[in-house]
Design a protein around this motif. Sequence first.
Motif, short mmCIF file in Angstrom:
data_model
loop_
_atom_site.label_atom_id
_atom_site.label_comp_id
_atom_site.label_asym_id
_atom_site.label_seq_id
_atom_site.Cartn_x
_atom_site.Cartn_y
_atom_site.Cartn_z
N TRP A 177 0.49 -1.05 0.08
CA TRP A 177 0.03 0.16 0.27
C TRP A 177 1.11 0.93 0.11
O TRP A 177 0.26 2.48 -0.09
CB TRP A 177 -0.77 -0.12 0.86
N ASP A 181 -1.39 7.46 -4.85
CA ASP A 181 -2.21 6.11 -5.83
C ASP A 181 -1.63 6.57 -6.93
O ASP A 181 -1.34 7.52 -7.36
CB ASP A 181 -3.41 7.63 -6.34
N GLY A 182 -1.95 5.65 -7.60
CA GLY A 182 -0.56 5.06 -8.60
C GLY A 182 0.28 4.73 -8.74
O GLY A 182 1.15 3.96 -10.06
N PHE A 183 1.35 5.31 -7.66
CA PHE A 183 2.36 4.46 -7.23
C PHE A 183 2.27 2.57 -6.81
O PHE A 183 1.74 2.75 -6.66
CB PHE A 183 3.81 5.24 -6.87
N SER A 184 3.57 2.49 -7.18
CA SER A 184 4.02 0.41 -6.65
C SER A 184 5.67 1.19 -6.06
O SER A 184 6.26 1.78 -6.36
CB SER A 184 3.71 -0.06 -7.95
N GLY A 204 6.29 5.41 -10.58
CA GLY A 204 4.56 5.86 -10.77
C GLY A 204 4.08 5.74 -11.73
O GLY A 204 4.27 4.58 -12.72
N PRO A 205 3.23 5.79 -11.65
CA PRO A 205 1.75 5.55 -12.82
C PRO A 205 2.59 5.50 -13.81
O PRO A 205 2.05 5.04 -15.46
CB PRO A 205 0.62 6.59 -12.62
N ASP A 206 3.48 6.28 -14.42
CA ASP A 206 4.05 6.93 -16.00
C ASP A 206 5.40 6.15 -15.84
O ASP A 206 6.13 5.93 -16.87
CB ASP A 206 4.64 8.20 -16.70
N GLN A 280 -2.59 10.67 0.18
CA GLN A 280 -2.82 9.91 -0.62
C GLN A 280 -3.05 8.70 -0.33
O GLN A 280 -3.13 7.51 -0.25
CB GLN A 280 -2.45 10.28 -2.10
N THR A 281 -1.88 8.95 0.56
CA THR A 281 -0.19 7.40 0.97
C THR A 281 -1.03 6.80 2.42
O THR A 281 -2.10 5.30 2.46
CB THR A 281 1.31 7.46 1.29
N LYS A 284 -4.74 5.23 1.83
CA LYS A 284 -4.50 4.33 0.56
C LYS A 284 -4.42 2.82 2.27
O LYS A 284 -4.31 1.77 2.52
CB LYS A 284 -2.58 3.65 0.18
#
Length: 291
Positions: A177, A181-184, A204-206, A280-281, A284
């Motif tokens: 988690w 948002d959108g990060f791993s 990141g998402p990109d 956001q973190t 999650k």
Amino acid sequence: MTTRDFATLTFERDIAAPPTAVWEAWTAPAARAIWAPPSPTVTVEFLEADTRVGGREISLCKVAGQPDFRCEIGWLALEPMAFSVNYEVISCEGAKQSAALVTADFAGDGDRTRLVVTVQLSSLAGDMEAGYREGFRAGLDNLAGVAERTMVLQRVIQAPRSVVWGAWMNPETLPQWWGPDGFSCRTQRIDLREGGEWVFDMIGPDGTVFPNHHLYNEVRPEERFGYALLWGENGPKHADAWASFEDQDGATKVTLGMVFSSTAEFQQAKGFGAVELGYQTLGKLERFATS
């Protein structure tokens, strides 16, 4: 007969930081360790730190070539962002030098805080007033500088403290988690004990890769932990951080604090949206802990 000198000292600071940041800088052990040394020639070693009513803090103030001074603080009252009261006893080579009652009052809103610290001092071995004046003036100047580059995020999560702590301090679940948002996360090594580390990439998402290295310097199960944030493995430190966990009627209040290494880094982080990304973190985390 031993002669004792008594004095009441008052220190005031107008700090360019919100009350939440000043309160965390004043009370959080990780932040106190940063601003406690009054000058570069002094080092402060924390032996014990428990910032809650009935808790105490013990530290050694060290100057090369001189005997260590032992400082014991006991917290008597803590009303977040309003006031604190503590006793303070200074000893050197087993002999008590002074005893004091310290009251800190906080006022303000928005981006500024008025801090007034009152010290009722009893010198037990010689006149300690001059040393107290010098030490508190320098310490509060340091505190103001720390508070002005401190970021504080708080969220009440509708889950028991044990569950929230377990979601955070479990090497299997934290990478699931962590991040906005959108990060791993892609983990290389993870050991969430005092003295442990987490070496990982945030993606990141990109697809942009952000190397990270967390070094854990304190872990008090279900209460708090502290860590240093490095830019990549063994890279430069950009912040000292801590997270605390507090029961709140069956829910858990999480406070995440960060003291950035410089004002420039603090402003840069705010500029790219660190506050919003941090919330956001924590969002999650809440979704993970309540799922």
